[in-house]
Scaffold this motif. Structure first.
Motif: not given
Length: 239
Positions: A12-14, A18, A22, A49-50, A53-54, A56-57, A220
Protein backbone atom coordinates in the motif's frame (compact mmCIF):
# COMPACT_ATOMS: atom_id res chain seq x y z
CA UNK A 1 -3.39 -16.26 3.63
CA UNK A 2 -1.49 -14.69 6.52
CA UNK A 3 0.60 -11.56 6.03
CA UNK A 4 3.12 -9.53 7.95
CA UNK A 5 2.62 -5.80 8.55
CA UNK A 6 5.65 -5.08 6.36
CA UNK A 7 4.08 -6.96 3.45
CA UNK A 8 0.89 -4.91 3.54
CA UNK A 9 2.76 -1.66 4.18
CA UNK A 10 4.93 -2.29 1.14
CA UNK A 11 1.93 -3.12 -1.03
CA UNK A 12 0.00 0.00 0.00
CA UNK A 13 3.10 2.24 0.04
CA UNK A 14 2.57 3.27 3.67
CA UNK A 15 4.53 2.76 6.87
CA UNK A 16 3.79 0.03 9.38
CA UNK A 17 3.12 2.77 11.94
CA UNK A 18 0.30 4.00 9.69
CA UNK A 19 -1.24 0.52 9.76
CA UNK A 20 -0.97 0.49 13.55
CA UNK A 21 -2.67 3.89 13.67
CA UNK A 22 -5.64 2.50 11.73
CA UNK A 23 -5.74 -0.45 14.12
CA UNK A 24 -5.63 1.83 17.18
CA UNK A 25 -8.55 3.83 15.77
CA UNK A 26 -10.63 0.66 15.53
CA UNK A 27 -10.82 0.81 11.74
CA UNK A 28 -10.02 -2.88 11.11
CA UNK A 29 -11.17 -6.16 12.70
CA UNK A 30 -9.35 -7.51 15.73
CA UNK A 31 -5.78 -8.54 14.94
CA UNK A 32 -4.38 -11.78 16.30
CA UNK A 33 -0.81 -12.12 17.52
CA UNK A 34 1.76 -14.83 16.97
CA UNK A 35 3.35 -16.55 20.02
CA UNK A 36 6.22 -14.07 19.82
CA UNK A 37 3.84 -11.08 19.79
CA UNK A 38 3.91 -10.15 16.10
CA UNK A 39 0.70 -9.01 14.41
CA UNK A 40 -0.93 -11.48 12.04
CA UNK A 41 -2.93 -9.91 9.22
CA UNK A 42 -5.31 -11.77 6.93
CA UNK A 43 -6.93 -11.10 3.56
CA UNK A 44 -9.81 -9.50 5.46
CA UNK A 45 -7.47 -7.01 7.12
CA UNK A 46 -5.90 -6.25 3.75
CA UNK A 47 -9.37 -5.53 2.32
CA UNK A 48 -10.05 -3.05 5.13
CA UNK A 49 -6.68 -1.35 4.68
CA UNK A 50 -7.27 -0.98 0.92
CA UNK A 51 -10.72 0.49 1.61
CA UNK A 52 -9.29 2.97 4.12
CA UNK A 53 -6.64 4.20 1.70
CA UNK A 54 -9.24 4.69 -1.04
CA UNK A 55 -11.76 6.39 1.23
CA UNK A 56 -9.17 8.90 2.42
CA UNK A 57 -9.55 10.58 -0.97
CA UNK A 58 -13.06 11.72 -0.04
CA UNK A 59 -13.52 11.47 3.73
CA UNK A 60 -11.72 12.47 6.90
CA UNK A 61 -10.13 9.62 8.82
CA UNK A 62 -12.55 10.08 11.75
CA UNK A 63 -15.51 9.75 9.36
CA UNK A 64 -14.03 6.59 7.86
CA UNK A 65 -13.51 5.12 11.33
CA UNK A 66 -17.18 5.66 12.16
CA UNK A 67 -18.30 4.11 8.88
CA UNK A 68 -16.08 1.02 9.15
CA UNK A 69 -17.09 0.42 12.76
CA UNK A 70 -20.66 0.13 11.48
CA UNK A 71 -19.52 -2.41 8.87
CA UNK A 72 -17.75 -4.47 11.53
CA UNK A 73 -20.85 -4.47 13.75
CA UNK A 74 -23.10 -5.85 10.99
CA UNK A 75 -24.37 -2.37 10.14
CA UNK A 76 -23.52 -2.33 6.45
CA UNK A 77 -26.75 -0.62 5.44
CA UNK A 78 -26.27 1.96 8.19
CA UNK A 79 -22.80 2.61 6.78
CA UNK A 80 -24.27 3.13 3.31
CA UNK A 81 -26.85 5.60 4.69
CA UNK A 82 -24.05 7.47 6.46
CA UNK A 83 -22.08 8.00 3.24
CA UNK A 84 -25.31 8.81 1.40
CA UNK A 85 -25.86 11.66 3.86
CA UNK A 86 -22.40 13.00 3.03
CA UNK A 87 -23.35 13.12 -0.65
CA UNK A 88 -26.56 14.96 0.26
CA UNK A 89 -24.48 17.70 1.91
CA UNK A 90 -22.47 18.18 -1.29
CA UNK A 91 -25.67 18.33 -3.34
CA UNK A 92 -27.08 20.99 -1.01
CA UNK A 93 -23.87 23.02 -1.26
CA UNK A 94 -24.11 22.80 -5.04
CA UNK A 95 -27.69 24.12 -4.90
CA UNK A 96 -26.64 26.96 -2.61
CA UNK A 97 -23.85 27.80 -5.04
CA UNK A 98 -26.52 28.06 -7.73
CA UNK A 99 -28.45 30.49 -5.54
CA UNK A 100 -25.31 32.60 -5.15
CA UNK A 101 -24.84 32.73 -8.92
CA UNK A 102 -28.44 33.78 -9.48
CA UNK A 103 -28.34 36.49 -6.85
CA UNK A 104 -24.92 38.04 -7.41
CA UNK A 105 -23.85 37.14 -10.95
CA UNK A 106 -27.17 37.05 -12.76
CA UNK A 107 -28.49 40.01 -10.74
CA UNK A 108 -31.80 38.39 -9.84
CA UNK A 109 -32.61 40.88 -7.08
CA UNK A 110 -35.40 40.25 -4.63
CA UNK A 111 -37.74 42.74 -3.00
CA UNK A 112 -35.44 44.73 -0.71
CA UNK A 113 -38.29 45.86 1.58
CA UNK A 114 -39.94 42.49 2.13
CA UNK A 115 -39.32 40.61 5.36
CA UNK A 116 -38.89 36.85 5.59
CA UNK A 117 -39.20 34.27 8.37
CA UNK A 118 -36.28 32.02 9.21
CA UNK A 119 -38.00 29.13 7.42
CA UNK A 120 -38.38 31.26 4.30
CA UNK A 121 -34.69 32.15 4.42
CA UNK A 122 -33.71 28.52 4.92
CA UNK A 123 -35.70 27.48 1.85
CA UNK A 124 -34.23 30.33 -0.21
CA UNK A 125 -30.61 29.65 0.74
CA UNK A 126 -30.48 25.94 1.57
CA UNK A 127 -28.94 26.80 4.95
CA UNK A 128 -30.45 25.06 7.99
CA UNK A 129 -32.47 27.25 10.39
CA UNK A 130 -30.21 26.14 13.28
CA UNK A 131 -27.17 27.45 11.39
CA UNK A 132 -28.89 30.76 10.65
CA UNK A 133 -29.83 31.15 14.31
CA UNK A 134 -26.24 30.43 15.33
CA UNK A 135 -24.84 32.99 12.89
CA UNK A 136 -27.26 35.56 14.27
CA UNK A 137 -26.35 34.67 17.86
CA UNK A 138 -22.60 35.13 17.28
CA UNK A 139 -23.04 38.30 15.27
CA UNK A 140 -22.22 37.18 11.75
CA UNK A 141 -25.62 38.57 10.80
CA UNK A 142 -28.02 40.77 12.74
CA UNK A 143 -31.63 39.73 12.26
CA UNK A 144 -34.55 42.04 12.92
CA UNK A 145 -37.06 41.11 15.62
CA UNK A 146 -40.83 41.12 15.26
CA UNK A 147 -42.38 43.43 17.88
CA UNK A 148 -45.36 41.16 18.52
CA UNK A 149 -43.58 37.86 19.17
CA UNK A 150 -39.82 38.64 19.06
CA UNK A 151 -39.35 36.18 16.19
CA UNK A 152 -36.36 36.74 13.93
CA UNK A 153 -37.22 38.47 10.66
CA UNK A 154 -34.91 38.85 7.68
CA UNK A 155 -34.60 41.12 4.65
CA UNK A 156 -33.04 40.46 1.26
CA UNK A 157 -29.82 41.97 2.63
CA UNK A 158 -29.74 39.28 5.31
CA UNK A 159 -30.24 36.62 2.66
CA UNK A 160 -27.34 38.08 0.69
CA UNK A 161 -25.14 37.98 3.80
CA UNK A 162 -26.13 34.40 4.61
CA UNK A 163 -25.38 33.23 1.08
CA UNK A 164 -22.02 34.99 1.08
CA UNK A 165 -21.02 33.67 4.52
CA UNK A 166 -21.61 30.15 3.25
CA UNK A 167 -19.74 30.94 0.03
CA UNK A 168 -16.73 32.25 1.96
CA UNK A 169 -16.72 29.16 4.18
CA UNK A 170 -16.80 26.86 1.14
CA UNK A 171 -14.11 28.94 -0.56
CA UNK A 172 -11.84 28.57 2.46
CA UNK A 173 -12.55 24.84 2.64
CA UNK A 174 -11.55 24.59 -1.03
CA UNK A 175 -8.20 26.18 -0.11
CA UNK A 176 -7.93 23.91 2.95
CA UNK A 177 -7.91 26.94 5.23
CA UNK A 178 -9.43 27.19 8.69
CA UNK A 179 -11.27 30.28 9.86
CA UNK A 180 -12.26 31.92 13.12
CA UNK A 181 -15.60 33.51 13.90
CA UNK A 182 -13.93 36.89 14.32
CA UNK A 183 -12.18 36.54 10.97
CA UNK A 184 -15.45 35.65 9.24
CA UNK A 185 -17.23 38.54 10.97
CA UNK A 186 -14.67 41.03 9.65
CA UNK A 187 -14.73 39.44 6.20
CA UNK A 188 -18.50 39.72 5.77
CA UNK A 189 -18.54 43.24 7.25
CA UNK A 190 -16.17 44.60 4.62
CA UNK A 191 -17.38 42.42 1.74
CA UNK A 192 -18.42 44.31 -1.39
CA UNK A 193 -21.53 42.61 -2.71
CA UNK A 194 -21.20 44.30 -6.09
CA UNK A 195 -17.63 43.07 -6.67
CA UNK A 196 -18.53 40.92 -9.68
CA UNK A 197 -14.97 39.71 -10.36
CA UNK A 198 -14.32 38.52 -6.83
CA UNK A 199 -17.71 36.82 -6.51
CA UNK A 200 -17.24 35.17 -9.89
CA UNK A 201 -13.84 33.87 -8.77
CA UNK A 202 -15.27 32.58 -5.48
CA UNK A 203 -18.11 30.77 -7.27
CA UNK A 204 -15.73 29.19 -9.80
CA UNK A 205 -13.50 27.96 -6.98
CA UNK A 206 -16.44 26.49 -5.09
CA UNK A 207 -17.77 24.70 -8.18
CA UNK A 208 -14.35 23.21 -8.88
CA UNK A 209 -13.99 22.15 -5.23
CA UNK A 210 -17.44 20.52 -5.05
CA UNK A 211 -16.92 18.68 -8.34
CA UNK A 212 -13.58 17.29 -7.17
CA UNK A 213 -15.01 16.36 -3.76
CA UNK A 214 -17.99 14.63 -5.36
CA UNK A 215 -15.68 12.53 -7.54
CA UNK A 216 -13.48 11.70 -4.55
CA UNK A 217 -16.46 10.62 -2.51
CA UNK A 218 -17.82 8.48 -5.32
CA UNK A 219 -14.42 6.77 -5.43
CA UNK A 220 -14.62 6.28 -1.66
CA UNK A 221 -18.12 4.83 -1.83
CA UNK A 222 -17.04 2.43 -4.57
CA UNK A 223 -14.24 1.17 -2.30
CA UNK A 224 -16.66 0.81 0.63
CA UNK A 225 -19.15 -1.11 -1.49
CA UNK A 226 -16.39 -3.47 -2.67
CA UNK A 227 -15.29 -4.08 0.93
CA UNK A 228 -18.85 -4.75 2.09
CA UNK A 229 -19.39 -7.30 -0.67
CA UNK A 230 -16.23 -9.08 0.49
CA UNK A 231 -17.40 -8.99 4.10
CA UNK A 232 -20.79 -10.42 3.18
CA UNK A 233 -19.17 -13.13 1.04
CA UNK A 234 -16.87 -14.13 3.90
CA UNK A 235 -19.85 -14.34 6.24
CA UNK A 236 -21.66 -16.53 3.71
CA UNK A 237 -18.63 -18.82 3.29
CA UNK A 238 -18.38 -19.27 7.06
CA UNK A 239 -22.02 -20.42 7.32
Amino acid sequence: MLMRPADIARRLKVSTSTLRKYEDLGMIPKVLRSPNGYRIYTEVHLAYFICIREMLHGFHISEIAGILKLVMSDGIDEAFWKVNKALTVIQQDKCTCGQIKQRFLQKQNGDQSKEFSIDDVSKATGIAPSTIRYWDKIGLISANRCIENNYRMFTQRHIDEILMIHALKLSMAAREEKYTIEQMRKEIYKFEFDDYNRISSIVAGIEHYLTALNRARMRSISALYHLCKQVEQNQFDEC
